[in-house]
Design a protein around this motif. Structure first.
Motif, PDB file in Angstrom:
ATOM      1  N   ASN A   1      -9.981  -1.685   6.587  1.00  5.40           N
ATOM      2  CA  ASN A   1     -10.284  -0.565   5.749  1.00  5.40           C
ATOM      3  C   ASN A   1     -10.355   0.689   6.507  1.00  5.40           C
ATOM      4  O   ASN A   1      -9.921   1.663   6.099  1.00  5.40           O
ATOM      5  N   GLU A   2     -10.626   0.722   7.806  1.00  8.78           N
ATOM      6  CA  GLU A   2     -10.403   1.805   8.659  1.00  8.78           C
ATOM      7  C   GLU A   2      -9.068   2.130   9.040  1.00  8.78           C
ATOM      8  O   GLU A   2      -8.446   3.263   9.055  1.00  8.78           O
ATOM      9  N   ALA A   3      -8.255   1.131   9.075  1.00 13.29           N
ATOM     10  CA  ALA A   3      -6.770   1.219   9.331  1.00 13.29           C
ATOM     11  C   ALA A   3      -6.223   2.134   8.166  1.00 13.29           C
ATOM     12  O   ALA A   3      -5.315   3.002   8.431  1.00 13.29           O
ATOM     13  N   LEU A   4      -6.634   1.589   6.885  1.00 12.86           N
ATOM     14  CA  LEU A   4      -6.127   2.260   5.650  1.00 12.86           C
ATOM     15  C   LEU A   4      -6.500   3.685   5.752  1.00 12.86           C
ATOM     16  O   LEU A   4      -5.713   4.780   5.381  1.00 12.86           O
ATOM     17  N   ASP A   5      -7.729   4.083   6.120  1.00 14.87           N
ATOM     18  CA  ASP A   5      -8.200   5.744   6.376  1.00 14.87           C
ATOM     19  C   ASP A   5      -7.121   6.298   7.081  1.00 14.87           C
ATOM     20  O   ASP A   5      -6.631   7.360   7.184  1.00 14.87           O
ATOM     21  N   CYS A   6      -6.773   5.641   8.574  1.00 13.18           N
ATOM     22  CA  CYS A   6      -6.005   6.251   9.224  1.00 13.18           C
ATOM     23  C   CYS A   6      -4.330   6.265   8.783  1.00 13.18           C
ATOM     24  O   CYS A   6      -4.092   7.539   8.582  1.00 13.18           O
ATOM     25  N   TYR A   7      -4.085   5.325   8.022  1.00 14.62           N
ATOM     26  CA  TYR A   7      -2.476   5.508   7.274  1.00 14.62           C
ATOM     27  C   TYR A   7      -2.712   6.528   6.261  1.00 14.62           C
ATOM     28  O   TYR A   7      -1.793   7.244   6.273  1.00 14.62           O
ATOM     29  N   ASN A   8      -3.912   7.050   5.529  1.00 16.42           N
ATOM     30  CA  ASN A   8      -3.671   7.716   4.497  1.00 16.42           C
ATOM     31  C   ASN A   8      -3.738   9.348   5.319  1.00 16.42           C
ATOM     32  O   ASN A   8      -3.032  10.241   4.857  1.00 16.42           O
ATOM     33  N   LYS A   9      -4.538   9.470   6.249  1.00 15.61           N
ATOM     34  CA  LYS A   9      -4.292  10.600   7.081  1.00 15.61           C
ATOM     35  C   LYS A   9      -2.921  10.791   7.554  1.00 15.61           C
ATOM     36  O   LYS A   9      -2.279  11.770   7.313  1.00 15.61           O
ATOM     37  N   ALA A  10      -2.165   9.826   8.068  1.00  9.86           N
ATOM     38  CA  ALA A  10      -0.835   9.984   8.426  1.00  9.86           C
ATOM     39  C   ALA A  10      -0.050  10.376   7.362  1.00  9.86           C
ATOM     40  O   ALA A  10       0.982  11.155   7.432  1.00  9.86           O
ATOM     41  N   LEU A  11      -0.112   9.810   5.990  1.00 15.18           N
ATOM     42  CA  LEU A  11       0.680  10.216   4.843  1.00 15.18           C
ATOM     43  C   LEU A  11       0.289  11.405   4.302  1.00 15.18           C
ATOM     44  O   LEU A  11       1.049  12.235   3.860  1.00 15.18           O
ATOM     45  N   GLU A  12      -0.619  12.181   4.844  1.00 15.10           N
ATOM     46  CA  GLU A  12      -1.243  13.512   4.396  1.00 15.10           C
ATOM     47  C   GLU A  12      -0.098  14.463   5.307  1.00 15.10           C
ATOM     48  O   GLU A  12       0.214  15.344   4.930  1.00 15.10           O
ATOM     49  N   ILE A  13       0.316  13.953   6.477  1.00 11.24           N
ATOM     50  CA  ILE A  13       1.085  14.733   7.426  1.00 11.24           C
ATOM     51  C   ILE A  13       2.479  14.348   7.023  1.00 11.24           C
ATOM     52  O   ILE A  13       3.239  15.403   7.013  1.00 11.24           O
ATOM     53  N   VAL A  14       2.762  13.185   6.771  1.00 14.31           N
ATOM     54  CA  VAL A  14       4.318  12.754   6.435  1.00 14.31           C
ATOM     55  C   VAL A  14       4.068  12.172   5.214  1.00 14.31           C
ATOM     56  O   VAL A  14       4.178  10.801   5.130  1.00 14.31           O
ATOM     57  N   PRO A  15       4.158  12.801   3.976  1.00 14.13           N
ATOM     58  CA  PRO A  15       3.810  11.863   2.707  1.00 14.13           C
ATOM     59  C   PRO A  15       5.039  10.906   2.376  1.00 14.13           C
ATOM     60  O   PRO A  15       4.695  10.151   1.858  1.00 14.13           O
ATOM     61  N   ASP A  16       6.300  11.150   2.857  1.00 12.16           N
ATOM     62  CA  ASP A  16       7.153  10.246   2.529  1.00 12.16           C
ATOM     63  C   ASP A  16       7.447   9.202   3.354  1.00 12.16           C
ATOM     64  O   ASP A  16       8.667   8.344   3.144  1.00 12.16           O
ATOM     65  N   HIS A  17       6.617   8.793   4.362  1.00 12.34           N
ATOM     66  CA  HIS A  17       7.026   7.948   5.535  1.00 12.34           C
ATOM     67  C   HIS A  17       6.868   6.405   4.881  1.00 12.34           C
ATOM     68  O   HIS A  17       5.848   5.872   4.669  1.00 12.34           O
ATOM     69  N   LEU A  18       8.166   5.811   5.135  1.00 12.40           N
ATOM     70  CA  LEU A  18       7.865   4.296   4.381  1.00 12.40           C
ATOM     71  C   LEU A  18       7.393   3.393   5.070  1.00 12.40           C
ATOM     72  O   LEU A  18       6.829   2.533   4.737  1.00 12.40           O
TER      73      LEU A  18
END
Length: 191
Positions: free
Chosen positions: A78-95
């Motif tokens: 769950n915490e990992a998902l929070d981090c991944y969502n933060k990363a996607l805020e920075i680079v939204p299209d990162h596959l």
């Protein structure tokens, strides 16, 4: 004479302190911190270093990615998902991040969300072998063997030499053979 010796020692000590402080300042660079984190095998130490890097640069994509990966490895998906969502805020299209989210959802046994993540990647890159493989594994966990087989077959079309996918497909074929039918599967029309 003693006074000169003490002054000389103090000067040398101050110089050492300045050099040490300079080295410390170098480590305050977020990129340098990530390099430092890569040198340790201790996940808790890595997390502390990633947090320090993010404290210096809250928009540091690689730190969010690495922190999420480590958290997922520690079973803190769950915490990992929070981090991944933060990363996607920075680079939204990162596959890659979308794929890692699928893996985290799979670890949480939220298989439908995992499939959504892999499908998102496959919409952009239909030849992403890792996403096809992971989607097949998730479908297999759901008992959707026909769809799982299709995902493995598609992955093997793209990379026929991938032994891991080939082994996974053979295990699934063995399971299907052992059951003798796919009647209890939502994909019973596969036969």
């Amino acid at each position: 004479m003693n006074e000169q010796k003490n002054t000389a020692e103090n000067t040398v000590n101050k110089q050492k302190d300045l050099e040490t402080a300079g080295k410390t300042r170098e480590k305050e660079d977020p990129k340098q911190l990530l390099l430092t984190a890569s040198e340790t095998d201790n996940y808790e130490d890595k997390l502390r270093i990633y947090d320090k890097a993010l404290g210096l640069d809250p928009l540091y994509f690689d730190a969010w990615l690495q922190k999420g990966f480590v958290l997922d490895r520690l079973g803190r998906s769950n915490e990992a998902l929070d981090c991944y969502n933060k990363a996607l805020e920075i680079v939204p299209d990162h596959l890659g991040i979308k794929c890692l989210k699928g893996f985290a959802y799979s670890n949480l046994k939220d298989y439908e969300k995992a499939i959504e993540c892999y499908d998102e990647v496959l919409k952009v890159n239909s030849e992403d072998v890792f996403s096809l493989f992971q989607k097949g594994s998730v479908l297999e966990n759901l008992g959707r063997y026909g769809e799982a087989m299709e995902a493995y077959d598609r992955a093997l079309e793209i990379d026929p030499a991938d032994i891991l996918i080939r082994e996974k497909k053979m295990r699934l074929l063995g399971l299907i053979y052992k059951k003798g039918t796919l009647v209890d599967s939502p994909d019973s029309d596969f036969n």
